[in-house]
Design an enzyme around this catalytic site. Sequence first.
Site, PDB file in Angstrom:
ATOM      1  N   CYS A 289      -6.936  -2.041   1.100  1.00 34.12           N
ATOM      2  CA  CYS A 289      -5.495  -2.039   1.420  1.00 34.12           C
ATOM      3  C   CYS A 289      -4.688  -2.951   0.490  1.00 34.12           C
ATOM      4  O   CYS A 289      -3.476  -2.799   0.372  1.00 34.12           O
ATOM      5  CB  CYS A 289      -5.264  -2.441   2.870  1.00 34.12           C
TER       6      CYS A 289
ATOM      7  N   HIS B 212       2.334  -4.467   3.165  1.00 36.88           N
ATOM      8  CA  HIS B 212       1.378  -3.397   3.458  1.00 36.88           C
ATOM      9  C   HIS B 212       1.623  -2.963   4.904  1.00 36.88           C
ATOM     10  O   HIS B 212       1.838  -3.795   5.785  1.00 36.88           O
ATOM     11  CB  HIS B 212      -0.043  -3.920   3.284  1.00 36.88           C
TER      12      HIS B 212
ATOM     13  N   ASN C 241      -1.189   3.767   8.405  1.00 35.53           N
ATOM     14  CA  ASN C 241      -1.746   2.897   7.372  1.00 35.53           C
ATOM     15  C   ASN C 241      -2.341   3.773   6.267  1.00 35.53           C
ATOM     16  O   ASN C 241      -3.355   4.429   6.477  1.00 35.53           O
ATOM     17  CB  ASN C 241      -2.816   2.000   8.006  1.00 35.53           C
TER      18      ASN C 241
END
Length: 323
Positions: A113, A250, A280
Amino acid sequence: MIRSVVRGYGAALPKRVVANRELEGIVETSDEWIVQRTGIRQRYIAGEGETTASLGEAAARAALDKAGLTPDDIDMILVATSTPDNTFPATAVNIQNRLGMTHGFAFDMQAVCSGFVYAMATADMYIRGGMARRVLVIGAETFSRILDWKDRTTCVLFGDGAGALILEAAQGEGTIADRGVLTSHLRSDGTHKEKLYVDGGPSTTGTVGHLRMEGREVFKHAVGMITDVIEAAFHATGTTADDLDWLVPHQANRRIIDGSAKKLGIPSEKVVVTVDLHGNTSAASIPLALSVALDDGRIKKGDLVMLEAMGGGFTWGAVLVRW
Ligand code: UT7
């Protein structure tokens, strides 16, 4: 001094939107639980023929169009991904080929990520080191393909997509008034491996594997790690939260985003949140969020923008950019 200035941006999403309600028919979950615990309302899921490389290519073409450039003007492609089309060659080289480029060089970056933040920091180093003049920095993922669709604790959280920025060498004064990447701070700590990982790979099982996560454990570390690297970026540039125009985090969980912003004293009006739209999307989440906030006119030329991410490894990092 040389600065890496943002010259263009682009994004690409799969055709199919999957709302939380649709997941109620797949695992024991509810729209209410997902919204309350994560802020996610929908995500995009790649269909047949849609892959990390095809989404990345589409995002790259959009960025080139916006910048008024062609693939001939690019000399390096960096793709942040944990879901490559093939174990090798790199998805970046695949995208290079799809763009019809036979010059320059391309490679992948794997920091889960945090991949886009790592890729921005790396591209900046190549530009400032004189090895590249224009870099296509792409975050592209198809996490839907490594999810265990029987595991409700993970499958409701992730989505697919891609985003791209073009960084270009420009002369700066060496002050924080310069446009471009002003500072980057990267961290990793492999002692947290078991908290978020994929249980397969070419050298272990010979399979792709599925994502496994102890969500609560990741959550426990997230805010502290994120705020640490953001504070390091403030410290390195002599800036404070008050100087910031936008925080583009993020997009993993609304509660992590809100908790980090609150700890840093950044008002919610300055935080770009798209986790509700995309879920996500790992390394694609920051360029997708940037693309939304650039399209709707929130982020403007000259704005001070903090990018941050934390994810599997653990890896984490922050990049401060004058737009
Ligand atoms: O991008 C990389 C970094 N990753 C992250 O940042 C993820 C970080 N973690 C998180 O975002 C959160 O921990 C989650 C969203 C994954 C989970 O939220 P939580 O508030 O930490 O919930 P929990 O794991 O403590 O689970 C609470 C309850 C459990 O039931 P019991 O044990 O209390 O009876 C879970 O079994 O919620 C249950 N649960 C669900 N219920 C309905 C877990 N998943 C679901 C679900 N639907 N999908």
